[in-house]
Scaffold this motif. Structure first.
Motif, short mmCIF file in Angstrom:
data_model
loop_
_atom_site.label_atom_id
_atom_site.label_comp_id
_atom_site.label_asym_id
_atom_site.label_seq_id
_atom_site.Cartn_x
_atom_site.Cartn_y
_atom_site.Cartn_z
N ILE A 1 12.98 6.40 -5.19
CA ILE A 1 12.27 5.51 -4.26
C ILE A 1 10.77 5.66 -4.41
CG2 ILE A 1 12.50 7.17 -2.31
CD1 ILE A 1 12.47 3.35 -1.98
N TYR B 1 9.53 3.75 -7.46
CA TYR B 1 9.43 2.31 -7.25
C TYR B 1 8.30 1.94 -6.30
CZ TYR B 1 13.23 0.77 -10.12
OH TYR B 1 13.99 0.46 -11.20
N ILE B 2 8.07 2.80 -5.30
CA ILE B 2 6.95 2.51 -4.38
C ILE B 2 5.65 2.52 -5.16
CG2 ILE B 2 5.59 3.53 -2.51
CD1 ILE B 2 8.23 4.12 -1.10
N ASN C 1 3.70 -1.15 -5.73
CA ASN C 1 2.36 -1.26 -5.16
C ASN C 1 1.32 -1.43 -6.26
OD1 ASN C 1 2.31 -0.93 -2.10
ND2 ASN C 1 3.76 0.62 -2.76
N ILE D 1 5.21 -1.91 5.42
CA ILE D 1 6.22 -2.43 4.50
C ILE D 1 6.87 -1.29 3.71
CG2 ILE D 1 6.60 -3.90 2.49
CD1 ILE D 1 4.18 -5.58 3.59
N ASN D 2 6.03 -0.39 3.18
CA ASN D 2 6.56 0.71 2.38
C ASN D 2 7.45 1.63 3.19
OD1 ASN D 2 5.52 0.39 -0.32
ND2 ASN D 2 3.50 0.63 0.59
N CYS E 1 10.82 0.01 3.76
CA CYS E 1 11.64 0.09 2.55
C CYS E 1 12.18 1.51 2.36
CB CYS E 1 10.82 -0.29 1.31
SG CYS E 1 10.29 -1.99 1.32
N TYR E 2 11.29 2.47 2.54
CA TYR E 2 11.66 3.88 2.37
C TYR E 2 12.77 4.27 3.34
CZ TYR E 2 11.06 8.93 3.06
OH TYR E 2 11.27 10.28 3.20
N LEU F 1 14.91 2.36 4.92
CA LEU F 1 16.16 1.67 4.61
C LEU F 1 16.86 2.35 3.43
CD1 LEU F 1 15.34 -2.12 5.02
CD2 LEU F 1 16.94 -0.73 6.35
N TYR F 2 16.07 2.69 2.42
CA TYR F 2 16.63 3.35 1.24
C TYR F 2 17.27 4.67 1.63
CZ TYR F 2 16.66 6.15 -3.04
OH TYR F 2 17.03 6.97 -4.06
#
Lengths: 293, 179
Positions: free
Chosen positions: B80, B83-84, B88, B109-110, B113-114, B116-117
């Motif tokens: 993760i 990808y972050i 970005n 936003i990050n 996402c984090y 949720l992952y």
């Protein structure tokens, strides 16, 4: 692609602009494979713990000294308030305890009797332990409960050894580096501990629950029989059937129980004996439980 | 060569400080129940300000650190954070990077996402489905503390980036003999 372009890219047969994408793709595959390997084998394919530890642990020693300084300042401030509160609560407790002494005597007798029957003479106090300081907390993010201690395999620590603090069970060592080790606590969601009521020896299961712990400071108790005799503050200890934990280590106190809808099992809440938020020193039992020993 | 040494050194200092702070804050500040995700802030800031390659390197190191000291699955956080950093990096220099709302928006936003992952991938291991509880007790407090820390940390990284750019620009303009 012609020869000139290849030269510019350091000999790689791909355009330079695609390099980050390719590296990302390769690393993604590595990560996914590593995770897949763990899912199947329940162990990591490789460990960077040693290398990371060598770099970071020295810095941590510095932080620790700052930490203890701040902690002392705060302690002075809180002491007065805490003292008043404590006097009040101690009075209450005193009254409560006096009424329980009689009952405790009976329980101690029962306990000795049961201990004799189960040959459980050596409780965890007789195991060899080694003290360790907590250095990193929550290194695995807020979604898991782990911490790192400053002793490792060089001090004789091994994976799966039991960790205790304040006389209660904290968890087990999930990874051991040379001079540090990672401890997974029993409040983690995936961790279940089989326990029993200390006086009656009724068995139960303590289920880790991070959200419940954060909100109410309790863990779930489950799989108890409907006649499970547990008044408030009954002590739950680890049972003999656990394959990881030594028997007789205090886990916590029952706060409430209720009969489930099927009328056959009971569930409840347990308050852990250890204050997980303020752990700074722990004891590691330097023996491992061997099954069928 | 010197250019890369300075960049790498700066990144190493940043990540080391971030990791040590993140893992010690709950002990230093007693009321803090969750630690702010400082490594996440560092990763998306570096990615956003320095591009996708720097973002990927930073994300990879941060992820490996968390995986090594978390005692969990190797690759879980690395993926993760990688990808972050990369995503970005794709956004880099699309917008003016002076506004205060921009880093906060990025952080929001990050962080979503984090979370949720971590929840979705972790759910296989956690065996739980009560997302509401996780949202209330872990994800939201973490988001708020992280947002708060973003203001300070992003500013610091922005400052370092400006200094670095000035230095590198000056080094290029200077004649080779004087270097």
């Amino acid at each position: 692609m012609n020869r000139n372009e290849e030269k510019e890219n350091g000999g790689f047969p791909v355009p330079a602009s695609a390099m980050p994408r390719i590296v990302l793709f390769l690393l993604t595959i590595c990560c996914v494979c590593s995770m897949g390997y763990y899912y199947l084998k329940k162990e990591n394919v490789a460990s960077f713990t040693q290398a990371a530890g060598l770099i970071l642990i020295p810095f941590q020693k510095g932080i620790n000294s700052i930490g203890s300084f701040v902690f002392d300042l705060e302690q002075d401030h809180l002491e007065m308030e805490a003292a008043r509160e404590e006097i009040r609560s101690l009075r209450e407790e005193n009254a409560r305890l006096a009424s329980r002494i009689e009952e405790q005597d009976r329980m101690v007798y029962d306990y000795r009797e049961a201990e004799r029957l189960l040959e459980l003479k050596d409780t965890y106090s007789s195991y060899d332990t080694i003290g360790a300081n907590v250095i990193f907390k929550n290194a695995s993010g807020n979604w898991y409960s782990t911490f790192t201690i400053d002793r490792g395999s060089a001090d004789g620590l091994e994976k799966n050894m039991n960790v205790i603090a304040d006389g209660g069970l904290v968890g087990y060592i999930s990874e051991a580096g040379l001079h540090h080790a990672v401890v997974s606590t029993i409040i983690n969601d995936s961790i279940n501990v089989s326990g029993m009521q200390m006086s009656t020896r009724d068995s139960c299961m303590v289920l880790g629950d991070l959200t419940l712990m954060r909100e109410k400071g309790v863990l779930r108790l489950d799989y108890m029989k409907e006649d499970f005799e547990a008044e408030k503050d009954a002590v739950i200890v680890t049972s003999r059937i656990s394959d990881r934990y030594f028997p007789g280590i205090k886990i916590g106190y029952v706060t409430e129980t209720w009969l489930n809808q099927d009328l056959l099992t009971r569930s409840g809440y347990l308050k852990p004996a250890v204050d997980f938020e303020h752990i700074d020193r722990v004891l590691v039992i330097t023996e491992q439980k061997r099954i069928n020993d | 060569m010197k250019k890369y040494l300075v960049r790498g050194g700066l990144l190493a200092v940043l990540i080391t400080a971030g990791f040590l702070l993140q893992t010690n804050l709950p002990g230093l500040i007693p009321l803090l129940q969750v630690s702010p995700n400082l490594l996440l802030i560092i990763t998306f800031s570096v990615g956003f300000l320095r591009g996708k390659i720097a973002g990927m390197i930073c994300g990879f190191i941060c992820g490996i650190l968390l995986d090594s000291f978390g005692g969990g699955i190797l690759g879980y956080y690395t993926l993760i954070f990688l990808y972050i950093g990369y995503l970005n990096g794709l956004l880099a220099r699309i917008m003016v990077n002076d506004m205060i709302l921009l880093p906060l928006g990025l952080c929001l936003i990050n962080e979503i996402c984090y979370s949720l992952y971590v929840y979705i991938f972790g759910a296989f291991l956690l065996g739980k489905s009560n997302f509401g509880d996780y949202l209330r007790t872990i994800a939201m407090p973490e988001l708020i503390t992280t947002l708060f820390c973003t203001i300070i940390l992003y500013g610091l990284i922005l400052f370092c980036n400006r200094k670095l750019e000035q230095r590198e620009k000056a080094a290029i303009e200077r004649p080779a003999l004087l270097r």
